[in-house]
Design a protein around this motif. Structure first.
Motif, PDB file in Angstrom:
ATOM      1  N   ASN A   1       0.832  -1.215   0.000  1.00  0.00           N
ATOM      2  CA  ASN A   1       0.000   0.000   0.000  1.00  0.00           C
ATOM      3  C   ASN A   1       0.863   1.261   0.000  1.00  0.00           C
ATOM      4  O   ASN A   1       0.565   2.230  -0.709  1.00  0.00           O
ATOM      5  N   ILE A   2       1.913   1.257   0.797  1.00  0.00           N
ATOM      6  CA  ILE A   2       2.794   2.445   0.871  1.00  0.00           C
ATOM      7  C   ILE A   2       3.456   2.660  -0.496  1.00  0.00           C
ATOM      8  O   ILE A   2       3.530   3.786  -1.005  1.00  0.00           O
ATOM      9  N   THR A   3       3.901   1.566  -1.106  1.00  0.00           N
ATOM     10  CA  THR A   3       4.566   1.674  -2.413  1.00  0.00           C
ATOM     11  C   THR A   3       3.583   2.204  -3.465  1.00  0.00           C
ATOM     12  O   THR A   3       3.936   3.044  -4.304  1.00  0.00           O
ATOM     13  N   ALA A   4       2.348   1.721  -3.409  1.00  0.00           N
ATOM     14  CA  ALA A   4       1.342   2.175  -4.387  1.00  0.00           C
ATOM     15  C   ALA A   4       1.150   3.684  -4.269  1.00  0.00           C
ATOM     16  O   ALA A   4       1.162   4.403  -5.275  1.00  0.00           O
ATOM     17  N   LEU A   5       0.993   4.165  -3.031  1.00  0.00           N
ATOM     18  CA  LEU A   5       0.785   5.613  -2.858  1.00  0.00           C
ATOM     19  C   LEU A   5       2.018   6.398  -3.295  1.00  0.00           C
ATOM     20  O   LEU A   5       1.909   7.493  -3.871  1.00  0.00           O
ATOM     21  N   TRP A   6       3.189   5.852  -3.050  1.00  0.00           N
ATOM     22  CA  TRP A   6       4.434   6.504  -3.477  1.00  0.00           C
ATOM     23  C   TRP A   6       4.453   6.646  -5.009  1.00  0.00           C
ATOM     24  O   TRP A   6       4.765   7.698  -5.568  1.00  0.00           O
ATOM     25  N   ILE A   7       4.062   5.542  -5.675  1.00  0.00           N
ATOM     26  CA  ILE A   7       4.029   5.564  -7.148  1.00  0.00           C
ATOM     27  C   ILE A   7       3.044   6.630  -7.643  1.00  0.00           C
ATOM     28  O   ILE A   7       3.366   7.451  -8.508  1.00  0.00           O
ATOM     29  N   TYR A   8       1.832   6.654  -7.058  1.00  0.00           N
ATOM     30  CA  TYR A   8       0.819   7.592  -7.575  1.00  0.00           C
ATOM     31  C   TYR A   8       1.164   9.045  -7.250  1.00  0.00           C
ATOM     32  O   TYR A   8       0.880   9.936  -8.038  1.00  0.00           O
ATOM     33  N   ARG A   9       1.783   9.270  -6.090  1.00  0.00           N
ATOM     34  CA  ARG A   9       2.186  10.646  -5.781  1.00  0.00           C
ATOM     35  C   ARG A   9       3.238  11.101  -6.796  1.00  0.00           C
ATOM     36  O   ARG A   9       3.210  12.221  -7.297  1.00  0.00           O
ATOM     37  N   THR A  10       4.175  10.181  -7.116  1.00  0.00           N
ATOM     38  CA  THR A  10       5.246  10.536  -8.048  1.00  0.00           C
ATOM     39  C   THR A  10       4.700  10.758  -9.455  1.00  0.00           C
ATOM     40  O   THR A  10       5.087  11.707 -10.145  1.00  0.00           O
ATOM     41  N   LEU A  11       3.791   9.867  -9.888  1.00  0.00           N
ATOM     42  CA  LEU A  11       3.251   9.972 -11.252  1.00  0.00           C
ATOM     43  C   LEU A  11       2.426  11.240 -11.438  1.00  0.00           C
ATOM     44  O   LEU A  11       2.492  11.884 -12.487  1.00  0.00           O
ATOM     45  N   THR A  12       1.620  11.571 -10.417  1.00  0.00           N
ATOM     46  CA  THR A  12       0.659  12.662 -10.592  1.00  0.00           C
ATOM     47  C   THR A  12       1.167  13.999 -10.041  1.00  0.00           C
ATOM     48  O   THR A  12       0.601  15.034 -10.378  1.00  0.00           O
ATOM     49  N   LYS A  13       2.159  13.911  -9.145  1.00  0.00           N
ATOM     50  CA  LYS A  13       2.633  15.108  -8.401  1.00  0.00           C
ATOM     51  C   LYS A  13       1.477  15.721  -7.605  1.00  0.00           C
ATOM     52  O   LYS A  13       1.433  16.933  -7.380  1.00  0.00           O
ATOM     53  N   LYS A  14       0.526  14.873  -7.229  1.00  0.00           N
ATOM     54  CA  LYS A  14      -0.606  15.332  -6.412  1.00  0.00           C
ATOM     55  C   LYS A  14      -0.549  14.619  -5.058  1.00  0.00           C
ATOM     56  O   LYS A  14       0.095  13.575  -4.929  1.00  0.00           O
ATOM     57  N   HIS A  15      -1.281  15.149  -4.093  1.00  0.00           N
ATOM     58  CA  HIS A  15      -1.084  14.675  -2.721  1.00  0.00           C
ATOM     59  C   HIS A  15      -2.332  14.172  -2.010  1.00  0.00           C
ATOM     60  O   HIS A  15      -2.250  13.747  -0.873  1.00  0.00           O
TER      61      HIS A  15
ATOM     62  N   THR B   1     -12.857   2.669   6.571  1.00  0.00           N
ATOM     63  CA  THR B   1     -12.517   1.289   6.931  1.00  0.00           C
ATOM     64  C   THR B   1     -11.113   0.889   6.440  1.00  0.00           C
ATOM     65  O   THR B   1     -10.709  -0.259   6.625  1.00  0.00           O
ATOM     66  N   ALA B   2     -10.372   1.815   5.842  1.00  0.00           N
ATOM     67  CA  ALA B   2      -9.063   1.453   5.263  1.00  0.00           C
ATOM     68  C   ALA B   2      -8.074   1.040   6.354  1.00  0.00           C
ATOM     69  O   ALA B   2      -8.156   1.496   7.495  1.00  0.00           O
ATOM     70  N   HIS B   3      -7.142   0.207   5.980  1.00  0.00           N
ATOM     71  CA  HIS B   3      -6.106  -0.270   6.907  1.00  0.00           C
ATOM     72  C   HIS B   3      -5.186   0.884   7.310  1.00  0.00           C
ATOM     73  O   HIS B   3      -4.941   1.804   6.522  1.00  0.00           O
ATOM     74  N   TYR B   4      -4.608   0.775   8.510  1.00  0.00           N
ATOM     75  CA  TYR B   4      -3.771   1.887   9.009  1.00  0.00           C
ATOM     76  C   TYR B   4      -2.512   2.121   8.179  1.00  0.00           C
ATOM     77  O   TYR B   4      -1.859   3.164   8.302  1.00  0.00           O
ATOM     78  N   SER B   5      -2.164   1.173   7.323  1.00  0.00           N
ATOM     79  CA  SER B   5      -0.943   1.367   6.513  1.00  0.00           C
ATOM     80  C   SER B   5      -1.068   2.618   5.622  1.00  0.00           C
ATOM     81  O   SER B   5      -0.051   3.217   5.258  1.00  0.00           O
ATOM     82  N   PHE B   6      -2.303   3.018   5.312  1.00  0.00           N
ATOM     83  CA  PHE B   6      -2.465   4.236   4.510  1.00  0.00           C
ATOM     84  C   PHE B   6      -2.129   5.490   5.336  1.00  0.00           C
ATOM     85  O   PHE B   6      -1.676   6.480   4.793  1.00  0.00           O
ATOM     86  N   GLU B   7      -2.372   5.412   6.639  1.00  0.00           N
ATOM     87  CA  GLU B   7      -1.985   6.529   7.523  1.00  0.00           C
ATOM     88  C   GLU B   7      -0.454   6.637   7.534  1.00  0.00           C
ATOM     89  O   GLU B   7       0.105   7.728   7.484  1.00  0.00           O
ATOM     90  N   ILE B   8       0.194   5.490   7.612  1.00  0.00           N
ATOM     91  CA  ILE B   8       1.671   5.485   7.618  1.00  0.00           C
ATOM     92  C   ILE B   8       2.164   6.073   6.299  1.00  0.00           C
ATOM     93  O   ILE B   8       3.042   6.938   6.277  1.00  0.00           O
ATOM     94  N   ALA B   9       1.576   5.595   5.200  1.00  0.00           N
ATOM     95  CA  ALA B   9       1.991   6.073   3.877  1.00  0.00           C
ATOM     96  C   ALA B   9       1.834   7.588   3.794  1.00  0.00           C
ATOM     97  O   ALA B   9       2.732   8.299   3.333  1.00  0.00           O
ATOM     98  N   ALA B  10       0.679   8.089   4.264  1.00  0.00           N
ATOM     99  CA  ALA B  10       0.417   9.522   4.158  1.00  0.00           C
ATOM    100  C   ALA B  10       1.441  10.310   4.967  1.00  0.00           C
ATOM    101  O   ALA B  10       1.940  11.344   4.524  1.00  0.00           O
ATOM    102  N   ARG B  11       1.769   9.803   6.170  1.00  0.00           N
ATOM    103  CA  ARG B  11       2.735  10.531   7.000  1.00  0.00           C
ATOM    104  C   ARG B  11       4.123  10.490   6.372  1.00  0.00           C
ATOM    105  O   ARG B  11       4.854  11.469   6.373  1.00  0.00           O
ATOM    106  N   MET B  12       4.479   9.329   5.798  1.00  0.00           N
ATOM    107  CA  MET B  12       5.809   9.219   5.176  1.00  0.00           C
ATOM    108  C   MET B  12       5.924  10.097   3.932  1.00  0.00           C
ATOM    109  O   MET B  12       6.968  10.674   3.652  1.00  0.00           O
ATOM    110  N   LEU B  13       4.824  10.134   3.171  1.00  0.00           N
ATOM    111  CA  LEU B  13       4.883  10.732   1.835  1.00  0.00           C
ATOM    112  C   LEU B  13       4.348  12.160   1.796  1.00  0.00           C
ATOM    113  O   LEU B  13       4.328  12.776   0.732  1.00  0.00           O
ATOM    114  N   GLY B  14       3.916  12.660   2.944  1.00  0.00           N
ATOM    115  CA  GLY B  14       3.340  14.006   2.977  1.00  0.00           C
ATOM    116  C   GLY B  14       2.060  14.072   2.166  1.00  0.00           C
ATOM    117  O   GLY B  14       1.803  15.059   1.480  1.00  0.00           O
ATOM    118  N   MET B  15       1.256  13.019   2.232  1.00  0.00           N
ATOM    119  CA  MET B  15      -0.013  13.020   1.487  1.00  0.00           C
ATOM    120  C   MET B  15      -1.161  13.301   2.452  1.00  0.00           C
ATOM    121  O   MET B  15      -1.027  13.148   3.666  1.00  0.00           O
TER     122      MET B  15
END
Ligand code: PLP
Length: 390
Positions: A102-116, A123-137
């Protein structure tokens, strides 16, 4: 055993080491005792362990040294793509689990789109919270309906010009629910926004239950708006941990995270991690080859049968389920957080390990293959003792 505080100057005998490991392991809970009722991991079979051990030294972070292991990884990816209506021209990587995928997917989409912005269900898994904090999303949560599934109209309203990706779930952690992905993917296609599906659990459950005749929502690459899927062989796939996978419709999207690695056997890598355990890859390959599609159909049917039996029993005792189980996840409603905590604690005193849910308050169990069928009457009797209905 007490944690060691110092790194001793001299080593000790192998037997002494073994005894210490034994002591630590004896304090752990084990699936074989049949009391862990909430984990989505599995008790590895002899073949899974053998294959894991055979590839214990391989490192897919340096794949030029391990061309055989790299072929096993591609085989696992291709088998998963095939299962999820993709094809071998699509992309994929074996990673450490659903969180990394999940973190890698968000990293890819942030990079491709330059959007945040990320639109996702509560109901999403907490890994998306981690991804957002890591990636500034920024996470834009949307509501779920009374069946704990995403509301497509809310997804549509939440998408804007800053949205990098929409996330939907096939097999929510709390209820095993599938979001209405067929409708959501149409909305994403119209808005020209990527759609990532977190099927960490459901990816190796629903395709097999569908083959067994269960009427389930579609969620995979059959739907043209689905851009990527997380699926974990170390859950219902029976592989050893750590083994997850990220599948991408467009293989080239992995290049968004390409990193040059000049001192290794290949010039670049497309992963978060450097050294990568390859033992899980081998065990996933072994289990998928050993079981075949029909083997997993039977396995999932058995788990589903246990979940349905448990659900029926609980309802007949007067308990309310969050949803009628559509996967081996069963969630019992409890009216308040304090009460749910108390029930969880009292069940723990009776040596059961269950988890709590938040939407709604409740306790949750997962009928994985290692949970013995005989668990149901014992567990429901103990639940009744600690949480009698008035
Ligand atoms: N996504 C979902 C839906 C999950 O249920 C889980 C874990 O249960 C994860 C992601 C994270 O997986 P892992 O623990 O393998 O990182």
């Amino acid at each position: 055993m007490k944690p060691r505080e110092k790194f001793d100057r001299e080593g000790v005998s192998e037997d002494e080491v073994r005894q210490e490991l034994q002591a630590a392991s004896s304090e752990d809970l084990h699936f074989r005792d049949g009391r862990i009722l909430y984990s989505m991991c599995n008790e590895p079979s002899r073949l899974a362990i053998e294959s894991h051990m055979m590839f214990i030294e391989a490192n897919l972070g340096d794949p030029g040294l391990y061309p055989g292991t790299a072929k096993l990884e591609r085989s696992v990816v291709n088998m998963l793509l095939d299962l999820l209506h993709g094809d071998a021209g699509m992309g994929g990587a074996v990673v450490s689990g659903g969180s990394e995928a999940n973190i890698t997917a968000l990293w890819i989409y942030r990079t491709l789109t330059k959007k945040h912005r990320v639109v996702l269900p509560v109901t999403a898994h907490y890994s998306f919270e981690i991804a957002a904090r890591m990636l500034g999303m920024q996470l834009e949560y949307v509501r779920v309906d009374e069946q704990f599934a995403m509301i497509p109209e809310d997804v549509e309203a939440a998408i804007d010009s800053k949205t990098a990706v929409v996330v939907a779930i096939a097999g929510t952690t709390e209820h095993g629910q599938i979001d209405p992905i067929e409708r959501i993917q149409r909305i994403c296609e119209e808005a020209n926004v990527y759609l990532h599906i977190d099927a960490a659990f459901g990816g190796m459950v629903f395709p097999f239950l569908a083959r067994a005749g269960y009427d389930l929502r579609h969620f995979d690459f059959n739907l043209t708006g689905v851009s990527s899927i997380t699926v974990d062989p170390h859950k219902m796939g029976l592989a050893t941990a750590p083994t997850g996978a990220l599948l991408m419709r467009d293989q080239a999207h992995f290049d968004a995270i390409r990193q040059d690695t000049f001192y290794l056997s290949t010039p670049s890598l497309n992963s978060m991690l450097g050294t990568r355990s390859s033992a899980g890859v081998a065990s996933a390959y072994a289990m998928m080859r050993r079981y075949g599609v029909e083997g997993y159909v039977r396995l999932n049917q058995e788990c589903m049968k246990k979940a349905e039996q448990l659900g029926k029993q609980l309802v007949s005792m007067g308990y309310r389920l969050a949803i009628k189980p559509i996967s081996p996840v069963v969630c019992v409603r409890i009216d308040a957080e304090a009460r749910a905590l108390d029930v969880q604690k009292k069940l723990r005193e009776k040596r059961w390990r269950v988890s709590r849910t938040k939407h709604p308050e409740g306790i949750r169990v997962v009928m994985m293959p290692q949970v013995p069928e005989g668990t149901i009457p014992q567990f429901t009797a103990d639940l009744h003792a600690v949480f009698p209905l008035s």
